[in-house]
Write a protein that holds these residues in place. Structure first.
Motif, PDB file in Angstrom:
ATOM      1  N   ILE A 173      13.741  35.151  75.184  1.00 19.15           N
ATOM      2  CA  ILE A 173      13.384  35.285  73.778  1.00 19.15           C
ATOM      3  C   ILE A 173      14.542  34.742  72.965  1.00 19.15           C
ATOM      4  CG2 ILE A 173      12.529  36.843  72.005  1.00 19.15           C
ATOM      5  CD1 ILE A 173      12.008  38.853  74.290  1.00 19.15           C
ATOM      6  N   ASP A 174      14.426  33.511  72.525  1.00 19.14           N
ATOM      7  CA  ASP A 174      15.476  32.865  71.744  1.00 19.14           C
ATOM      8  C   ASP A 174      15.397  33.342  70.300  1.00 19.14           C
ATOM      9  OD1 ASP A 174      17.604  31.243  71.288  1.00 19.14           O
ATOM     10  OD2 ASP A 174      16.524  29.346  71.439  1.00 19.14           O
ATOM     11  N   ASP A 175      16.550  33.616  69.706  1.00 18.72           N
ATOM     12  CA  ASP A 175      16.590  34.159  68.344  1.00 18.72           C
ATOM     13  C   ASP A 175      15.750  35.430  68.240  1.00 18.72           C
ATOM     14  OD1 ASP A 175      18.323  32.327  67.042  1.00 18.72           O
ATOM     15  OD2 ASP A 175      16.718  30.857  66.945  1.00 18.72           O
ATOM     16  N   ALA A 176      15.932  36.322  69.195  1.00 24.68           N
ATOM     17  CA  ALA A 176      15.124  37.551  69.242  1.00 24.68           C
ATOM     18  C   ALA A 176      15.285  38.393  67.995  1.00 24.68           C
ATOM     19  CB  ALA A 176      15.501  38.365  70.481  1.00 24.68           C
ATOM     20  N   THR A 177      16.474  38.377  67.403  1.00 23.63           N
ATOM     21  CA  THR A 177      16.731  39.264  66.266  1.00 23.63           C
ATOM     22  C   THR A 177      16.164  38.739  64.958  1.00 23.63           C
ATOM     23  OG1 THR A 177      18.934  38.245  66.165  1.00 23.63           O
ATOM     24  CG2 THR A 177      18.755  40.386  67.251  1.00 23.63           C
ATOM     25  N   GLY A 228      18.418  36.007  73.227  1.00 22.30           N
ATOM     26  CA  GLY A 228      19.540  35.410  72.507  1.00 22.30           C
ATOM     27  C   GLY A 228      19.608  35.939  71.088  1.00 22.30           C
ATOM     28  N   HIS A 229      20.822  36.108  70.584  1.00 23.71           N
ATOM     29  CA  HIS A 229      21.052  36.653  69.241  1.00 23.71           C
ATOM     30  C   HIS A 229      22.154  35.855  68.570  1.00 23.71           C
ATOM     31  CE1 HIS A 229      22.173  39.211  65.960  1.00 23.71           C
ATOM     32  NE2 HIS A 229      23.166  39.804  66.565  1.00 23.71           N
ATOM     33  N   ASN A 230      21.889  35.409  67.339  1.00 27.34           N
ATOM     34  CA  ASN A 230      22.890  34.686  66.546  1.00 27.34           C
ATOM     35  C   ASN A 230      23.394  35.582  65.423  1.00 27.34           C
ATOM     36  OD1 ASN A 230      22.533  32.269  68.029  1.00 27.34           O
ATOM     37  ND2 ASN A 230      20.763  31.733  66.783  1.00 27.34           N
ATOM     38  N   PRO A 231      24.483  36.321  65.627  1.00 28.03           N
ATOM     39  CA  PRO A 231      24.987  37.206  64.569  1.00 28.03           C
ATOM     40  C   PRO A 231      25.361  36.399  63.329  1.00 28.03           C
ATOM     41  CG  PRO A 231      26.082  37.629  66.673  1.00 28.03           C
ATOM     42  CD  PRO A 231      25.320  36.354  66.834  1.00 28.03           C
ATOM     43  N   GLY A 232      25.086  36.961  62.183  1.00 23.24           N
ATOM     44  CA  GLY A 232      25.466  36.289  60.942  1.00 23.24           C
ATOM     45  C   GLY A 232      24.425  35.348  60.399  1.00 23.24           C
ATOM     46  N   VAL A 233      23.432  34.985  61.200  1.00 17.93           N
ATOM     47  CA  VAL A 233      22.362  34.125  60.710  1.00 17.93           C
ATOM     48  C   VAL A 233      21.448  34.945  59.798  1.00 17.93           C
ATOM     49  CG1 VAL A 233      20.306  32.823  61.391  1.00 17.93           C
ATOM     50  CG2 VAL A 233      22.423  32.568  62.679  1.00 17.93           C
ATOM     51  N   ALA A 234      21.066  34.355  58.686  1.00 21.12           N
ATOM     52  CA  ALA A 234      20.237  35.075  57.718  1.00 21.12           C
ATOM     53  C   ALA A 234      18.973  35.616  58.383  1.00 21.12           C
ATOM     54  CB  ALA A 234      19.860  34.148  56.567  1.00 21.12           C
ATOM     55  N   GLY A 235      18.733  36.916  58.213  1.00 16.19           N
ATOM     56  CA  GLY A 235      17.536  37.547  58.752  1.00 16.19           C
ATOM     57  C   GLY A 235      17.671  38.078  60.160  1.00 16.19           C
ATOM     58  N   ALA A 236      18.800  37.786  60.833  1.00 22.02           N
ATOM     59  CA  ALA A 236      18.996  38.255  62.214  1.00 22.02           C
ATOM     60  C   ALA A 236      19.488  39.693  62.196  1.00 22.02           C
ATOM     61  CB  ALA A 236      19.986  37.367  62.954  1.00 22.02           C
ATOM     62  N   ILE A 237      18.670  40.607  62.702  1.00 18.63           N
ATOM     63  CA  ILE A 237      19.004  42.031  62.693  1.00 18.63           C
ATOM     64  C   ILE A 237      18.888  42.582  64.110  1.00 18.63           C
ATOM     65  CG2 ILE A 237      18.408  44.304  61.788  1.00 18.63           C
ATOM     66  CD1 ILE A 237      17.172  42.900  59.367  1.00 18.63           C
ATOM     67  N   LEU A 238      20.010  43.040  64.647  1.00 16.80           N
ATOM     68  CA  LEU A 238      20.009  43.651  65.973  1.00 16.80           C
ATOM     69  C   LEU A 238      19.826  45.153  65.802  1.00 16.80           C
ATOM     70  CD1 LEU A 238      20.349  43.430  69.021  1.00 16.80           C
ATOM     71  CD2 LEU A 238      22.831  43.591  68.688  1.00 16.80           C
ATOM     72  N   THR A 239      18.595  45.621  65.973  1.00 18.59           N
ATOM     73  CA  THR A 239      18.309  47.035  65.806  1.00 18.59           C
ATOM     74  C   THR A 239      18.808  47.830  67.017  1.00 18.59           C
ATOM     75  OG1 THR A 239      16.143  46.877  66.857  1.00 18.59           O
ATOM     76  CG2 THR A 239      16.245  46.458  64.482  1.00 18.59           C
ATOM     77  N   GLU A 240      18.974  49.119  66.811  1.00 19.65           N
ATOM     78  CA  GLU A 240      19.399  49.973  67.913  1.00 19.65           C
ATOM     79  C   GLU A 240      18.357  49.985  69.029  1.00 19.65           C
ATOM     80  OE1 GLU A 240      20.699  54.642  68.748  1.00 19.65           O
ATOM     81  OE2 GLU A 240      20.461  53.903  66.699  1.00 19.65           O
ATOM     82  N   ALA A 241      17.073  49.957  68.640  1.00 19.00           N
ATOM     83  CA  ALA A 241      16.009  49.973  69.645  1.00 19.00           C
ATOM     84  C   ALA A 241      16.071  48.738  70.534  1.00 19.00           C
ATOM     85  CB  ALA A 241      14.647  50.050  68.954  1.00 19.00           C
ATOM     86  N   PRO A 287      27.463  32.312  67.890  1.00 14.57           N
ATOM     87  CA  PRO A 287      26.982  31.384  66.859  1.00 14.57           C
ATOM     88  C   PRO A 287      26.002  30.368  67.433  1.00 14.57           C
ATOM     89  CG  PRO A 287      29.386  31.579  66.820  1.00 14.57           C
ATOM     90  CD  PRO A 287      28.923  32.250  68.070  1.00 14.57           C
ATOM     91  N   PRO A 288      25.138  29.814  66.592  1.00 17.21           N
ATOM     92  CA  PRO A 288      24.247  28.750  67.061  1.00 17.21           C
ATOM     93  C   PRO A 288      25.067  27.562  67.568  1.00 17.21           C
ATOM     94  CG  PRO A 288      23.556  29.565  64.899  1.00 17.21           C
ATOM     95  CD  PRO A 288      24.891  30.164  65.172  1.00 17.21           C
TER      96      PRO A 288
END
Length: 352
Positions: free
Chosen positions: A182-186, A227-240, A121-122
């Motif tokens: 890369i902060d908030d990469a997703t 960095g990745h914030n799961p659950g944040v609107a628009g944050a998508i962790l792609t398989e690639a 989380p953030p």
């Protein structure tokens, strides 16, 4: 050791012996050049690269100039346990991870070329950890508007009306052998993130199409962490994207640290309770270390009740009723969102 030309195998042997004599302390190319009496520093560097490919030596992450040591040797600096000063002047308190401290583990990941994705989380301290681990950091703050030019660079107009190409942070990190965070990469579009992939795989280079199609090659020490914030609107962790990072590390709030930093115990209890509710799916938000440190500051200024009322107020509207309920249950007092009350009575006119 003898000076003058020698067989590459002999030079590698001498370098290994020189590093062994240092009892785990790392050395720069210049220092090893002196130690072994080689004909050139370039020959030492080439031998070190061959030894690294063979798994005999490794670089020490976060050091400039780059330092080398025997693989598996103890860190050349004392184990990281004391607080580390970040660029913003605040202290980072290292946490346990794997068989060492988080800062130490990230440095080892860099020295072995293993990209890391930090998720959580953030407000849990992902950025703080990266800043503490890598003093040679270059950062990109990602969002939905981040474009390829934000990585590679773009043309900028000069005062005389001409245009000059200014290289971006990705090029800077590659050329100088630095860490790119890369902060908030997703939050960044997958088509934009694709510019990174040639730099992260075996090619170690990118092509800057916007600037004559030039090729940028990664220098030793270049490393990517995200960095990745799961659950944040628009944050998508792609398989690639996920597949480019071999190690994924969850970053959660450290309640013990919050207590040591002087956060009121009732606020910590509230946060732990809400974190449990979030884990069960009963609520979508829970306060993290960032919010708890804000509680401490507001408490010092306005008192604990006002600080807890503000904690309720900063919660998302959909979660606010449950947050208020938990705060009230923990404190034994009815705590509502911080808000203005009725007009205060006017002060009586001064007596003349």
């Amino acid at each position: 050791m003898s000076t003058g030309p020698r067989h590459p195998g002999d030079l590698q042997r001498d370098i290994l012996a020189a590093l062994a004599d240092r009892d785990g302390r790392a050395a720069t190319v210049a220092e090893l050049h002196t130690d072994v009496g080689a004909t050139s520093a370039g020959a030492v560097l080439q031998s070190l690269k061959r030894l690294r490919q063979a798994g005999r030596v490794e670089t020490v992450a976060g050091r400039r100039p780059i330092r080398w040591r025997l693989t598996g040797a103890p860190p050349s600096a004392p184990a990281v346990a004391a607080p580390i000063l970040r660029p913003n002047g605040r202290l980072y308190h290292p946490r346990a991870l794997a068989d060492g401290s988080d800062v130490d583990v990230l440095a080892r990941m860099r020295s072995h070329g293993v990209p890391v994705l930090l998720y959580g989380p953030p407000g849990t301290g992902k950025t703080a950890l990266v800043e503490a681990a890598f003093p040679d950091l270059v950062t990109i703050a990602g969002d939905g508007d981040t474009a390829v030019a934000d990585f590679t660079g773009e043309y900028t107009q000069e005062p005389d009306g001409t245009y000059r190409f200014v290289h971006g942070p990705l090029v800077t990190a590659m050329r100088e052998g630095r860490v790119l965070f890369i902060d908030d990469a997703t939050l960044i579009a997958p088509s934009v993130l694709a510019v990174l992939y040639p730099a992260m795989d075996g090619r170690g280079e990118i092509t800057v199409k916007a600037h004559t199609g030039e090729t940028i090659k990664a220098a030793d020490g270049f490393y990517v962490i995200a960095g990745h914030n799961p659950g944040v609107a628009g944050a998508i962790l792609t398989e690639a994207l996920s597949s480019r990072f071999a190690v994924h590390i969850e970053v959660t709030s450290d309640w013990d640290l919050a207590e040591r930093l002087g956060v009121p115990q009732q606020a910590i209890t509230v946060a732990m309770n809400l974190a449990a509710n979030a884990a069960s799916g009963a609520i979508g938000w829970s306060p993290q270390l960032r919010e708890l440190l804000a509680v401490k500051k507001v408490t010092e200024t306005l008192g604990l009740d006002a600080a807890l009322a503000n904690l309720v107020a900063v919660a998302p509207a959909i979660d606010r009723p449950l947050v208020a309920e938990v705060v009230s249950r923990v404190t034994g007092r009815t705590i509502r969102p911080l808000a203005l009350g009725p007009q205060l009575p006017a002060a009586p006119p001064p007596v003349r």
